[in-house]
Design a protein around this motif. Structure first.
Motif, PDB file in Angstrom:
ATOM      1  N   ALA A 178       0.945  -1.130  -0.072  1.00  0.00           N
ATOM      2  CA  ALA A 178      -0.168  -0.201  -0.124  1.00  0.00           C
ATOM      3  C   ALA A 178       0.893   1.291  -0.008  1.00  0.00           C
ATOM      4  O   ALA A 178       0.650   2.249  -0.623  1.00  0.00           O
ATOM      5  N   GLU A 179       1.917   1.258   0.890  1.00  0.00           N
ATOM      6  CA  GLU A 179       2.879   2.332   0.863  1.00  0.00           C
ATOM      7  C   GLU A 179       3.382   2.662  -0.671  1.00  0.00           C
ATOM      8  O   GLU A 179       3.291   3.809  -1.032  1.00  0.00           O
ATOM      9  N   ARG A 180       3.564   1.815  -1.513  1.00  0.00           N
ATOM     10  CA  ARG A 180       4.068   2.008  -2.944  1.00  0.00           C
ATOM     11  C   ARG A 180       2.824   2.386  -3.602  1.00  0.00           C
ATOM     12  O   ARG A 180       2.943   3.482  -4.268  1.00  0.00           O
ATOM     13  N   TRP A 181       1.816   1.459  -3.780  1.00  0.00           N
ATOM     14  CA  TRP A 181       0.857   1.965  -4.882  1.00  0.00           C
ATOM     15  C   TRP A 181      -0.235   3.079  -4.506  1.00  0.00           C
ATOM     16  O   TRP A 181      -0.694   3.610  -5.530  1.00  0.00           O
ATOM     17  N   MET A 182      -0.335   3.461  -3.289  1.00  0.00           N
ATOM     18  CA  MET A 182      -0.899   4.631  -2.725  1.00  0.00           C
ATOM     19  C   MET A 182      -0.253   6.169  -3.306  1.00  0.00           C
ATOM     20  O   MET A 182      -0.808   6.947  -3.628  1.00  0.00           O
ATOM     21  N   LYS A 183       1.325   5.914  -3.180  1.00  0.00           N
ATOM     22  CA  LYS A 183       1.724   7.039  -3.815  1.00  0.00           C
ATOM     23  C   LYS A 183       2.357   6.963  -5.090  1.00  0.00           C
ATOM     24  O   LYS A 183       2.447   8.106  -5.666  1.00  0.00           O
ATOM     25  N   CYS A 184       2.334   6.011  -5.552  1.00  0.00           N
ATOM     26  CA  CYS A 184       2.872   5.551  -7.059  1.00  0.00           C
ATOM     27  C   CYS A 184       1.785   4.691  -7.870  1.00  0.00           C
ATOM     28  O   CYS A 184       1.849   3.602  -7.987  1.00  0.00           O
ATOM     29  N   PRO A 185       0.609   5.207  -8.184  1.00  0.00           N
ATOM     30  CA  PRO A 185      -0.305   4.408  -8.873  1.00  0.00           C
ATOM     31  C   PRO A 185       0.205   3.657 -10.148  1.00  0.00           C
ATOM     32  O   PRO A 185      -0.229   2.668 -10.671  1.00  0.00           O
ATOM     33  N   GLY A 186       1.069   4.348 -10.932  1.00  0.00           N
ATOM     34  CA  GLY A 186       1.347   3.874 -12.029  1.00  0.00           C
ATOM     35  C   GLY A 186       2.213   2.573 -11.866  1.00  0.00           C
ATOM     36  O   GLY A 186       2.342   1.701 -13.067  1.00  0.00           O
ATOM     37  N   SER A 187       2.710   2.342 -10.867  1.00  0.00           N
ATOM     38  CA  SER A 187       3.798   1.243 -10.485  1.00  0.00           C
ATOM     39  C   SER A 187       2.752  -0.105 -10.858  1.00  0.00           C
ATOM     40  O   SER A 187       3.219  -1.120 -11.193  1.00  0.00           O
ATOM     41  N   VAL A 188       1.286  -0.238 -10.467  1.00  0.00           N
ATOM     42  CA  VAL A 188       0.558  -1.400 -10.542  1.00  0.00           C
ATOM     43  C   VAL A 188       0.415  -1.634 -12.108  1.00  0.00           C
ATOM     44  O   VAL A 188       0.670  -2.829 -12.466  1.00  0.00           O
ATOM     45  N   GLY A 189       0.239  -0.614 -12.756  1.00  0.00           N
ATOM     46  CA  GLY A 189       0.108  -0.982 -14.399  1.00  0.00           C
ATOM     47  C   GLY A 189       1.413  -1.405 -14.918  1.00  0.00           C
ATOM     48  O   GLY A 189       1.286  -2.357 -15.891  1.00  0.00           O
ATOM     49  N   LEU A 190       2.500  -0.797 -14.360  1.00  0.00           N
ATOM     50  CA  LEU A 190       3.897  -0.866 -15.122  1.00  0.00           C
ATOM     51  C   LEU A 190       4.236  -2.411 -14.845  1.00  0.00           C
ATOM     52  O   LEU A 190       4.617  -3.170 -15.517  1.00  0.00           O
ATOM     53  N   ILE A 191       3.890  -2.902 -13.460  1.00  0.00           N
ATOM     54  CA  ILE A 191       4.258  -4.389 -12.941  1.00  0.00           C
ATOM     55  C   ILE A 191       3.152  -5.518 -13.852  1.00  0.00           C
ATOM     56  O   ILE A 191       3.873  -6.380 -14.520  1.00  0.00           O
ATOM     57  N   LEU A 239       8.361   8.725  -7.777  1.00  0.00           N
ATOM     58  CA  LEU A 239       9.594   8.165  -7.035  1.00  0.00           C
ATOM     59  C   LEU A 239       9.421   8.533  -5.436  1.00  0.00           C
ATOM     60  O   LEU A 239       9.158   9.613  -4.960  1.00  0.00           O
ATOM     61  N   GLY A 240      10.356   7.515  -4.646  1.00  0.00           N
ATOM     62  CA  GLY A 240      10.188   7.831  -3.112  1.00  0.00           C
ATOM     63  C   GLY A 240      10.639   6.606  -2.385  1.00  0.00           C
ATOM     64  O   GLY A 240      11.413   5.675  -3.297  1.00  0.00           O
ATOM     65  N   GLU A 241      10.760   6.544  -1.347  1.00  0.00           N
ATOM     66  CA  GLU A 241      11.364   5.646  -0.541  1.00  0.00           C
ATOM     67  C   GLU A 241      10.530   4.111  -0.619  1.00  0.00           C
ATOM     68  O   GLU A 241      11.022   2.982  -0.580  1.00  0.00           O
ATOM     69  N   HIS A 242       9.286   4.497  -1.112  1.00  0.00           N
ATOM     70  CA  HIS A 242       8.577   3.275  -1.379  1.00  0.00           C
ATOM     71  C   HIS A 242       8.978   2.583  -2.617  1.00  0.00           C
ATOM     72  O   HIS A 242       8.753   1.284  -2.888  1.00  0.00           O
ATOM     73  N   CYS A 243       9.959   3.017  -3.335  1.00  0.00           N
ATOM     74  CA  CYS A 243      10.686   2.353  -4.640  1.00  0.00           C
ATOM     75  C   CYS A 243      11.582   1.185  -4.221  1.00  0.00           C
ATOM     76  O   CYS A 243      11.816   0.099  -5.212  1.00  0.00           O
ATOM     77  N   ARG A 244      11.731   1.144  -3.030  1.00  0.00           N
ATOM     78  CA  ARG A 244      12.957   0.086  -2.577  1.00  0.00           C
ATOM     79  C   ARG A 244      12.409  -1.242  -2.517  1.00  0.00           C
ATOM     80  O   ARG A 244      13.283  -2.432  -2.841  1.00  0.00           O
ATOM     81  N   PHE A 245      10.942  -1.528  -2.606  1.00  0.00           N
ATOM     82  CA  PHE A 245      10.726  -2.850  -2.761  1.00  0.00           C
ATOM     83  C   PHE A 245       9.508  -3.095  -4.018  1.00  0.00           C
ATOM     84  O   PHE A 245       8.944  -3.879  -4.000  1.00  0.00           O
ATOM     85  N   CYS A 246       9.692  -2.354  -4.924  1.00  0.00           N
ATOM     86  CA  CYS A 246       8.946  -2.154  -5.940  1.00  0.00           C
ATOM     87  C   CYS A 246       9.830  -3.205  -6.975  1.00  0.00           C
ATOM     88  O   CYS A 246      10.594  -3.158  -7.308  1.00  0.00           O
ATOM     89  N   PRO A 247       8.949  -4.153  -7.511  1.00  0.00           N
ATOM     90  CA  PRO A 247       9.335  -5.280  -8.365  1.00  0.00           C
ATOM     91  C   PRO A 247       9.692  -4.768  -9.629  1.00  0.00           C
ATOM     92  O   PRO A 247      10.600  -5.199 -10.542  1.00  0.00           O
ATOM     93  N   ALA A 248       9.223  -3.461  -9.943  1.00  0.00           N
ATOM     94  CA  ALA A 248       9.589  -2.778 -11.388  1.00  0.00           C
ATOM     95  C   ALA A 248      10.542  -1.802 -11.203  1.00  0.00           C
ATOM     96  O   ALA A 248      11.107  -1.169 -12.365  1.00  0.00           O
ATOM     97  N   ARG A 249      11.471  -1.709 -10.157  1.00  0.00           N
ATOM     98  CA  ARG A 249      12.426  -0.411  -9.883  1.00  0.00           C
ATOM     99  C   ARG A 249      13.398  -0.414 -10.924  1.00  0.00           C
ATOM    100  O   ARG A 249      14.076   0.300 -11.208  1.00  0.00           O
ATOM    101  N   ILE A 250      13.865  -1.851 -11.540  1.00  0.00           N
ATOM    102  CA  ILE A 250      15.108  -1.720 -12.249  1.00  0.00           C
ATOM    103  C   ILE A 250      14.830  -1.322 -13.592  1.00  0.00           C
ATOM    104  O   ILE A 250      15.764  -0.873 -14.415  1.00  0.00           O
ATOM    105  N   VAL A 251      13.133  -1.223 -14.050  1.00  0.00           N
ATOM    106  CA  VAL A 251      13.012  -1.017 -15.504  1.00  0.00           C
ATOM    107  C   VAL A 251      12.190   0.112 -15.330  1.00  0.00           C
ATOM    108  O   VAL A 251      11.697   0.509 -16.346  1.00  0.00           O
ATOM    109  N   CYS A 252      11.926   0.858 -13.966  1.00  0.00           N
ATOM    110  CA  CYS A 252      10.948   1.851 -14.112  1.00  0.00           C
ATOM    111  C   CYS A 252      11.774   3.175 -15.058  1.00  0.00           C
ATOM    112  O   CYS A 252      12.677   3.439 -14.683  1.00  0.00           O
ATOM    113  N   LEU A 259       4.620  -5.323 -17.750  1.00  0.00           N
ATOM    114  CA  LEU A 259       5.930  -6.175 -17.923  1.00  0.00           C
ATOM    115  C   LEU A 259       5.887  -7.778 -17.434  1.00  0.00           C
ATOM    116  O   LEU A 259       6.795  -8.376 -17.787  1.00  0.00           O
ATOM    117  N   ASP A 260       4.733  -7.975 -16.656  1.00  0.00           N
ATOM    118  CA  ASP A 260       4.350  -9.408 -16.435  1.00  0.00           C
ATOM    119  C   ASP A 260       5.833  -9.883 -15.830  1.00  0.00           C
ATOM    120  O   ASP A 260       6.126 -10.964 -15.881  1.00  0.00           O
TER     121      ASP A 260
END
Length: 258
Positions: free
Chosen positions: A30-43, A238-251, A46-47
C-alpha cells in the motif's frame, strides 16, 4: 505440557485454507501503490515474475514458524532445527519469534480461559469485496474483545534494516479494516508492529490506538480512491516506496532520475 482441552483449543485456531492470500493491491504494498499508482500498471504490463529475495524468504519462514508456534502452543526454542519454507529455524530466529509469541499469547490465553469471550485470528485471510474486488489479504494476528468492543491487530516484521512505525500505518489500517468485516460492532482498534530485530527507540513492539470509525473513514476517503486510481492513473512517483517495487530496475521514472 498441554492437556487435551488446551490442545483442542489451539487446534481450533487453524486458519481457513480457502481464504484469499495475496492481492496486487494488498496491504503490504500500500505504501507504494498509494503514492505511485502507475507502478501497478507497469508491473502488470511487464508481467514481472514474482521473485522472493533471500531476506524476504527468511521473513516468510519466520512468519510460518511463528504461526505454527501460536497454533500449536509451542515456545520458539521448540522450533529450532525445524524447516519452514527454505529456511531452518536457528537460535537467532527463535529469539525473535519468541518476542512475537509473548505479545500475542496473553490474548490467546484470554480466549482459552473464556475471559472476555475473545476471538483469535492467526494468519487469517479476509476480504472486503464490497469496497474493491482486490481488497483482500492475510492478517498475521488478530483478536477481538467483545466486552470492550476492541479489535487487536499485530503485524510481525522479521526485518533488521528498516524499522517500521505503527502510528497511522496504512498497511495495518488496511488489515484492521479487513478484520472489521468480521466484527463491525468494534469501537476501538489497537494496531501494532512487532519487530524484534530492528532497533527502535520505543522498543520491539509499537502500538497505536484509534477508533473503528476513523479506520472506516480512512478507507472511504483515502484507501478506496487510491485503489481506483491505479486502474487509470499511470503516474510514476519516486520515493522511499521504490525500494521494494518489483519494477524498480526497469522503471522509466527511475531511469530518468538516474
Amino acid at each position: 505440557e498441554m492437556n487435551a482441552e488446551t490442545k483442542d483449543f489451539y487446534m481450533s485456531l487453524k486458519p481457513l485454507e480457502d481464504r484469499p492470500t495475496h492481492s496486487p493491491l494488498g496491504a503490504s504494498g500500500a505504501e507504494r501503490w498509494m503514492k505511485c499508482p502507475g507502478s501497478v500498471g507497469l508491473i502488470n504490463l511487464l508481467d514481472l515474475p514474482v521473485e522472493e529475495s533471500d531476506h524476504a524468504a527468511l521473513g516468510t519462514s519466520a512468519h510460518e514458524a511463528g504461526a505454527h508456534a501460536l497454533e500449536n502452543g509451542l515456545d520458539a526454542w521448540e522450533l529450532i532445527g525445524m524447516c519452514f519454507g527454505p529456511n531452518k529455524v536457528d537460535a537467532d530466529m527463535a529469539e525473535a519469534i519468541q518476542v512475537y509469541l509473548d505479545e500475542c499469547r496473553p490474548y490467546i490465553a484470554m480466549a482459552g480461559d473464556g475471559l472476555a469471550d475473545a476471538k483469535i485470528y492467526i494468519e487469517f485471510g479476509a476480504s472486503a469485496p464490497q469496497k474493491h474486488p482486490q481488497m483482500y489479504g492475510t492478517v498475521d494476528f488478530g483478536c477481538y474483545l467483545p466486552r470492550t468492543a476492541t479489535l487487536i491487530v499485530r503485524d510481525y516484521k522479521h526485518g533488521i534494516g528498516i524499522t517500521v512505525e505503527a502510528d497511522d500505518n496504512p498497511q495495518l489500517k488496511y488489515y484492521a479494516y479487513l478484520l472489521l468485516q468480521e466484527h463491525p460492532e468494534a469501537r476501538t482498534v489497537s494496531i501494532g508492529i512487532v519487530q524484534p530485530r530492528g532497533f527502535h527507540v520505543d522498543g520491539p513492539v509499537r502500538e497505536w490506538t484509534t477508533t473503528a470509525e476513523e479506520i472506516c473513514q480512512w478507507v472511504e476517503d483515502t484507501l478506496v480512491p487510491a485503489m481506483n486510481r491505479t486502474a487509470t492513473d499511470k503516474t510514476l512517483d519516486l520515493g522511499e516506496h521504490c525500494r521494494f517495487c518489483p519494477a524498480r530496475i526497469v522503471c522509466p521514472a527511475m531511469e530518468k532520475a538516474m
